[in-house]
Write an enzyme that holds these catalytic residues in place. Structure first.
Site, PDB file in Angstrom:
ATOM      1  N   SER A  58      -5.483  -1.568  67.030  1.00  8.19           N
ATOM      2  CA  SER A  58      -3.943  -1.893  67.014  1.00  8.19           C
ATOM      3  C   SER A  58      -3.446  -1.938  68.455  1.00  8.19           C
ATOM      4  CB  SER A  58      -3.180  -0.679  66.047  1.00  8.19           C
ATOM      5  OG  SER A  58      -1.939  -1.316  65.784  1.00  8.19           O
ATOM      6  N   LYS A  79      22.154  -4.422  61.957  1.00  7.81           N
ATOM      7  CA  LYS A  79      22.000  -3.338  62.905  1.00  7.81           C
ATOM      8  C   LYS A  79      21.182  -2.234  62.098  1.00  7.81           C
ATOM      9  CE  LYS A  79      22.636  -0.557  66.363  1.00  7.81           C
ATOM     10  NZ  LYS A  79      22.193  -0.940  67.659  1.00  7.81           N
TER      11      LYS A  79
END
Length: 345
Positions: free
Chosen positions: A173, A225
């Site tokens: 990763s 948000k």
């Protein structure tokens, strides 16, 4: 019994006061820590290798053989001195150097704080004929942390200094995102590489709070948000936006890896799967299957191999023996990070 109760109460107050003072001192020290310079240490690995070889010879060989070896060594040293004097007049090129850096990554890529200093130091003296070797171990973590770590390695490439990444255990990763920056990737036969994907998980306790008649109010300015929350009720729209963010981050990850290693079949590789070293070679994730030890030893004869390590200054908490609380805090952050990590490589 009354005396014991009073004494226990006194001890409890004393411990509480000591802890408060300790935390205050640690906080003050933490604010001053950034201004204190760290220390850079350089270890010549060739010398350590030669010392080990000499010790084994001493323990295993007979006196006659040792004596002959000593004579040959003195003879070689004399020849080297003569060549050195001659080369000093002729200005012979200096010996190639191989700089060794270590990166042991956690979920936050915390080691980037020391690696950036090591890279800055190396680039101040390294020449184009030199080489930087990074012994990398990481299973990945947060996007911004490993993005910065990969950018630090790119500084070496931009300086036109050959960069080699050695992976003995795992570079997955975010760890592989760092590794792919290198000119050459070397992996041990059973090292784990790949996992080119993005993962995120957010626990939600809204139903538990709802049963307990507990309301949670979340106010935001901006439609996205906050897409998913731990305490409030999540919506399908929020889930779709969260998933889209993951896909966008994955596309960014794939483009980055493709730019560094165009020989990869990125669509077949970027599935989140992992491969062992020898399999990774077949899939062009690495260039050579070999341990970092074997690679370094192969350079000891004709290269000056040095390990560069930057040490952060010790804070007041460590000097006062309060490092336990720091370790406890790091463990808690790591645990919470695993539960709530968002868009992690």
């Amino acid at each position: 019994m009354e005396f014991l109760a009073d004494y226990a109460g006194f001890l409890l107050k004393l411990v509480s006061v000591a802890l408060v003072i300790g935390f205050l001192l640690a906080a003050v020290a933490g604010s001053k820590k950034k201004s204190q310079p760290g220390s850079l240490s350089v270890t010549k690995l060739n010398e350590g290798y030669d010392d080990m070889k000499a010790e084994l010879d001493k323990q295993l060989l007979d006196k006659k053989t040792l004596k002959n070896l000593a004579k040959e060594k003195k003879k070689q040293e004399k020849q080297d001195k003569k060549l050195h004097k001659k080369s000093a007049k002729e200005e012979e090129p200096s010996k190639k150097r191989l700089y060794v850096l270590d990166f042991d990554g956690d979920i936050k890529a915390s080691a980037v704080s020391t690696m950036r200093e090591e890279i800055t130091a190396v680039l101040s003296v390294a020449k184009p004929e030199d080489e930087v070797v990074v012994r990398l171990e990481s299973g990945g973590g947060v996007v911004h942390g490993y993005g910065l770590a990969a950018s630090q390695l790119q500084r070496i490439r931009e300086a036109k200094i050959p960069l080699t990444v050695c992976v003995d255990k795992v570079a997955a990763s975010g760890g592989y995102m760092m590794a792919c920056v290198a000119d050459k990737i070397i992996a041990a036969p059973f090292a784990i590489l790949g996992s080119i994907g993005v993962v995120a998980q957010v626990p939600n306790v809204h139903r538990l709070l709802d049963k307990s008649l507990i309301d949670v109010e979340l106010h935001t300015a901006g439609r996205y948000k906050r897409t998913l929350t731990m305490l409030g009720k999540n919506t399908d729209e929020g889930r779709e936006k969260f998933k889209q963010d993951l896909e966008d981050t994955h596309d960014l990850f794939k483009r980055f890896v493709s730019a560094q290693r165009p020989q990869l079949d990125i669509e077949n590789i970027a599935t989140g799967d992992t491969w062992y070293g020898s399999e990774a070679l077949d899939n062009k994730l690495v260039d050579v299957v070999m341990t970092s030890d074997a690679y370094l030893v192969s350079h000891y004869a004709d290269t000056e191999v040095v390990q560069v390590t930057y040490k952060q200054p010790k804070g007041m908490a460590e000097r006062l023996g309060l490092s336990f609380f720091s370790a406890l805090e790091q463990k808690a952050v790591s645990w919470v990070g695993k539960l709530t990590q968002s868009r992690g490589y």
